[in-house]
Design a protein around this motif. Structure first.
Motif, PDB file in Angstrom:
ATOM      1  N   THR A   7       0.837  -1.195   0.000  1.00  0.00           N
ATOM      2  CA  THR A   7       0.000   0.000   0.000  1.00  0.00           C
ATOM      3  C   THR A   7       0.873   1.246   0.000  1.00  0.00           C
ATOM      4  O   THR A   7       2.074   1.193   0.316  1.00  0.00           O
ATOM      5  N   LEU A   8       0.258   2.375  -0.318  1.00  0.00           N
ATOM      6  CA  LEU A   8       0.978   3.648  -0.294  1.00  0.00           C
ATOM      7  C   LEU A   8       1.509   3.934   1.104  1.00  0.00           C
ATOM      8  O   LEU A   8       2.649   4.367   1.264  1.00  0.00           O
ATOM      9  N   GLY A   9       0.691   3.693   2.132  1.00  0.00           N
ATOM     10  CA  GLY A   9       1.134   3.926   3.501  1.00  0.00           C
ATOM     11  C   GLY A   9       2.353   3.101   3.851  1.00  0.00           C
ATOM     12  O   GLY A   9       3.319   3.600   4.467  1.00  0.00           O
ATOM     13  N   GLU A  10       2.346   1.835   3.472  1.00  0.00           N
ATOM     14  CA  GLU A  10       3.494   0.953   3.737  1.00  0.00           C
ATOM     15  C   GLU A  10       4.728   1.415   2.969  1.00  0.00           C
ATOM     16  O   GLU A  10       5.848   1.398   3.494  1.00  0.00           O
ATOM     17  N   TYR A  21      15.247  14.565   5.065  1.00  0.00           N
ATOM     18  CA  TYR A  21      14.937  14.860   6.464  1.00  0.00           C
ATOM     19  C   TYR A  21      14.035  13.741   6.972  1.00  0.00           C
ATOM     20  O   TYR A  21      13.041  13.416   6.331  1.00  0.00           O
ATOM     21  N   THR A  22      14.376  13.138   8.082  1.00  0.00           N
ATOM     22  CA  THR A  22      13.692  11.916   8.494  1.00  0.00           C
ATOM     23  C   THR A  22      12.912  12.088   9.796  1.00  0.00           C
ATOM     24  O   THR A  22      12.787  11.170  10.579  1.00  0.00           O
ATOM     25  N   SER A  23      12.381  13.266  10.017  1.00  0.00           N
ATOM     26  CA  SER A  23      11.637  13.499  11.251  1.00  0.00           C
ATOM     27  C   SER A  23      10.270  12.825  11.239  1.00  0.00           C
ATOM     28  O   SER A  23       9.624  12.715  12.274  1.00  0.00           O
ATOM     29  N   GLY A  24       9.815  12.366  10.085  1.00  0.00           N
ATOM     30  CA  GLY A  24       8.499  11.749   9.975  1.00  0.00           C
ATOM     31  C   GLY A  24       7.428  12.716   9.519  1.00  0.00           C
ATOM     32  O   GLY A  24       6.327  12.296   9.154  1.00  0.00           O
ATOM     33  N   GLU A  25       7.733  14.014   9.526  1.00  0.00           N
ATOM     34  CA  GLU A  25       6.731  15.002   9.131  1.00  0.00           C
ATOM     35  C   GLU A  25       6.330  14.857   7.666  1.00  0.00           C
ATOM     36  O   GLU A  25       5.154  14.963   7.321  1.00  0.00           O
ATOM     37  N   LEU A  26       7.317  14.644   6.794  1.00  0.00           N
ATOM     38  CA  LEU A  26       7.005  14.521   5.372  1.00  0.00           C
ATOM     39  C   LEU A  26       6.134  13.298   5.123  1.00  0.00           C
ATOM     40  O   LEU A  26       5.204  13.340   4.311  1.00  0.00           O
ATOM     41  N   SER A  27       6.405  12.212   5.838  1.00  0.00           N
ATOM     42  CA  SER A  27       5.574  11.014   5.706  1.00  0.00           C
ATOM     43  C   SER A  27       4.146  11.307   6.122  1.00  0.00           C
ATOM     44  O   SER A  27       3.185  10.895   5.458  1.00  0.00           O
ATOM     45  N   ARG A  28       3.965  12.023   7.215  1.00  0.00           N
ATOM     46  CA  ARG A  28       2.619  12.379   7.679  1.00  0.00           C
ATOM     47  C   ARG A  28       1.931  13.309   6.690  1.00  0.00           C
ATOM     48  O   ARG A  28       0.721  13.210   6.462  1.00  0.00           O
ATOM     49  N   GLY A 184       3.866   5.106  -8.831  1.00  0.00           N
ATOM     50  CA  GLY A 184       2.434   5.316  -8.998  1.00  0.00           C
ATOM     51  C   GLY A 184       1.620   4.296  -8.223  1.00  0.00           C
ATOM     52  O   GLY A 184       1.968   3.101  -8.185  1.00  0.00           O
ATOM     53  N   PHE A 185       0.542   4.765  -7.602  1.00  0.00           N
ATOM     54  CA  PHE A 185      -0.307   3.931  -6.759  1.00  0.00           C
ATOM     55  C   PHE A 185      -1.752   4.052  -7.237  1.00  0.00           C
ATOM     56  O   PHE A 185      -2.257   5.154  -7.439  1.00  0.00           O
ATOM     57  N   THR A 186      -2.411   2.914  -7.395  1.00  0.00           N
ATOM     58  CA  THR A 186      -3.784   2.896  -7.889  1.00  0.00           C
ATOM     59  C   THR A 186      -4.735   2.596  -6.743  1.00  0.00           C
ATOM     60  O   THR A 186      -4.487   1.700  -5.924  1.00  0.00           O
ATOM     61  N   LEU A 187      -5.826   3.357  -6.677  1.00  0.00           N
ATOM     62  CA  LEU A 187      -6.810   3.195  -5.615  1.00  0.00           C
ATOM     63  C   LEU A 187      -7.696   1.988  -5.885  1.00  0.00           C
ATOM     64  O   LEU A 187      -8.261   1.851  -6.970  1.00  0.00           O
ATOM     65  N   ASN A 188      -7.787   1.112  -4.889  1.00  0.00           N
ATOM     66  CA  ASN A 188      -8.784   0.037  -4.921  1.00  0.00           C
ATOM     67  C   ASN A 188     -10.018   0.570  -4.211  1.00  0.00           C
ATOM     68  O   ASN A 188     -10.052   0.664  -2.984  1.00  0.00           O
ATOM     69  N   PRO A 189     -11.055   0.958  -4.950  1.00  0.00           N
ATOM     70  CA  PRO A 189     -12.203   1.625  -4.324  1.00  0.00           C
ATOM     71  C   PRO A 189     -12.977   0.720  -3.374  1.00  0.00           C
ATOM     72  O   PRO A 189     -13.642   1.208  -2.465  1.00  0.00           O
ATOM     73  N   ALA A 190     -12.874  -0.590  -3.562  1.00  0.00           N
ATOM     74  CA  ALA A 190     -13.601  -1.513  -2.688  1.00  0.00           C
ATOM     75  C   ALA A 190     -13.016  -1.515  -1.286  1.00  0.00           C
ATOM     76  O   ALA A 190     -13.726  -1.697  -0.296  1.00  0.00           O
ATOM     77  N   ILE A 191     -11.705  -1.295  -1.201  1.00  0.00           N
ATOM     78  CA  ILE A 191     -11.011  -1.329   0.089  1.00  0.00           C
ATOM     79  C   ILE A 191     -10.673   0.071   0.581  1.00  0.00           C
ATOM     80  O   ILE A 191     -10.572   0.331   1.773  1.00  0.00           O
ATOM     81  N   GLY A 192     -10.503   1.007  -0.375  1.00  0.00           N
ATOM     82  CA  GLY A 192     -10.148   2.374   0.001  1.00  0.00           C
ATOM     83  C   GLY A 192      -8.666   2.582   0.186  1.00  0.00           C
ATOM     84  O   GLY A 192      -8.254   3.556   0.825  1.00  0.00           O
ATOM     85  N   SER A 193      -7.851   1.688  -0.352  1.00  0.00           N
ATOM     86  CA  SER A 193      -6.399   1.807  -0.212  1.00  0.00           C
ATOM     87  C   SER A 193      -5.741   1.978  -1.577  1.00  0.00           C
ATOM     88  O   SER A 193      -6.203   1.419  -2.580  1.00  0.00           O
ATOM     89  N   PHE A 194      -4.644   2.772  -1.606  1.00  0.00           N
ATOM     90  CA  PHE A 194      -3.814   2.885  -2.796  1.00  0.00           C
ATOM     91  C   PHE A 194      -2.755   1.787  -2.766  1.00  0.00           C
ATOM     92  O   PHE A 194      -2.076   1.600  -1.748  1.00  0.00           O
ATOM     93  N   TYR A 195      -2.592   1.074  -3.887  1.00  0.00           N
ATOM     94  CA  TYR A 195      -1.597   0.023  -3.978  1.00  0.00           C
ATOM     95  C   TYR A 195      -0.559   0.376  -5.039  1.00  0.00           C
ATOM     96  O   TYR A 195      -0.887   0.935  -6.087  1.00  0.00           O
ATOM     97  N   LEU A 196       0.693   0.031  -4.764  1.00  0.00           N
ATOM     98  CA  LEU A 196       1.779   0.297  -5.708  1.00  0.00           C
ATOM     99  C   LEU A 196       1.528  -0.500  -6.988  1.00  0.00           C
ATOM    100  O   LEU A 196       1.586  -1.720  -7.007  1.00  0.00           O
TER     101      LEU A 196
END
Length: 336
Positions: A7-10, A21-28, A184-196
């Protein structure tokens, strides 16, 4: 982890250490954009069912009629970014001025600013053609602990730490870079997650598609006219195919996958070009270069342009490297 199931989050978490910069802010921040994109996608896809199509009755800073969905997307992205206590400032194509945001501790501790085109290609909404969102992220240049100023937003494109776009089409995709390639990540609308779905995206070195509004041909610089005629000639691998959607996100996305060039030159009606440097050209130029492509105004690298105003317009030539270089050759030889 298999990219097929990532997933995009992963992906953001796994690649966080590669950020400068690895403070985590950019990830959030990227996660906030992901959330807002899903909300806007939901509205875009049901736009024909409710009274959200058509003009809102207001005119934005560009002098263009705002579509209702433009206004909605603008509000969603601004609210999402503001509430999550990540950014210190936002500039939107739909807003006259930048928005300064204090951190929750009221000490202006946040470090990132976002520039956004909430709904690019919105004139296509009511004819069911793909539209998109474009975003650009910088670290502030003024001292942390103070309110942001215009100086934080008027940075060269080469200073971007991340940029990307969401295309709301037959499938919804989020494409972005943090300076380490384009994914690029595609949204699976059934689950609501973006997948690589499109790892390590690359422009082909050359292509056979040119994207330009040929209705403005008589208004183009001579160099661009000559290049268009070159594209149309019967020779070697030409003529090229003309494809122009009128939605920058969609035209860019197609050309990156298939190989092509996008052009919006200046002309007498748009003496400085039509596209906005900060909201459209810089983020797309960053993506193009990270994908092995090239971007310029016909002479100068887009990412080297020093902005002088929030809504500055510039000529834009972007796409497969060899095609852009050939267009630049015509501009240098024949000029205006």
């Amino acid at each position: 982890m298999s990219s097929k199931n990532q997933t995009l989050g992963e992906f953001i978490i796994e690649n966080q250490s590669a950020f400068r910069y690895t403070s985590g802010e950019l990830s959030r921040l990227l996660n906030s954009l992901r959330l807002a994109a899903k909300v806007v996608n939901h509205e875009v896809n049901k736009a024909g069912l409710i009274d959200i199509l058509g003009a809102a009755g207001d005119v934005n800073i560009q002098g263009e009629n705002q579509q209702k969905l433009d206004v909605y997307a603008n509000e969603v992205f601004i609210k999402t970014l503001t509430k999550r206590n990540i950014v210190c400032g936002i500039a939107s194509e739909e807003e006259d001025d930048f928005i300064a945001i204090n951190s929750q501790d009221e000490n202006h501790q946040n470090k990132y600013i976002v520039l956004i085109d909430p709904l690019d290609g919105s004139s296509n909404i009511d004819v069911n053609v793909s539209v998109g969102t474009i975003f650009s992220i910088y670290r502030r240049v003024t001292p942390v602990g103070t309110p942001v100023t215009i100086k934080d937003f008027l940075q060269k494109g080469s200073e971007q730490v991340a940029a990307g776009y969401i295309v709301y089409g037959t499938s919804t995709m989020l494409v972005y870079t943090t300076g380490h390639g384009v994914n690029g990540f595609t949204l699976n609308p059934a689950i609501g997650s973006f997948y690589l779905s499109h790892p390590n995206m690359k422009f082909p070195e050359n292509g056979n598609i040119y994207s330009v509004n040929e209705g403005n041909y008589l208004d183009f610089p001579l160099g661009i006219k000559k290049y268009i005629k070159y594209c149309q000639e019967e020779a070697e691998d030409r003529p090229y195919t003309s494809r122009y959607i009128g939605s920058l996100v969609s035209d860019f996305h197609r050309n990156m996958i298939k190989g092509g060039i996008y052009m919006y030159p200046k002309g007498s009606r748009n003496p400085n070009g039509k596209l906005r440097l900060l909201y459209e050209c810089n983020p797309m130029a960053f993506l193009a270069e990270q994908a092995g492509g090239k971007s310029s105004d016909g002479y100068l690298r887009t990412l080297d342009v020093m902005p002088t105003s929030l809504h500055q317009r510039v000529p834009f030539v972007c796409g497969s490297k060899q095609m852009v270089e050939k267009a630049e050759e015509f501009m240098i030889e024949f000029g205006e």
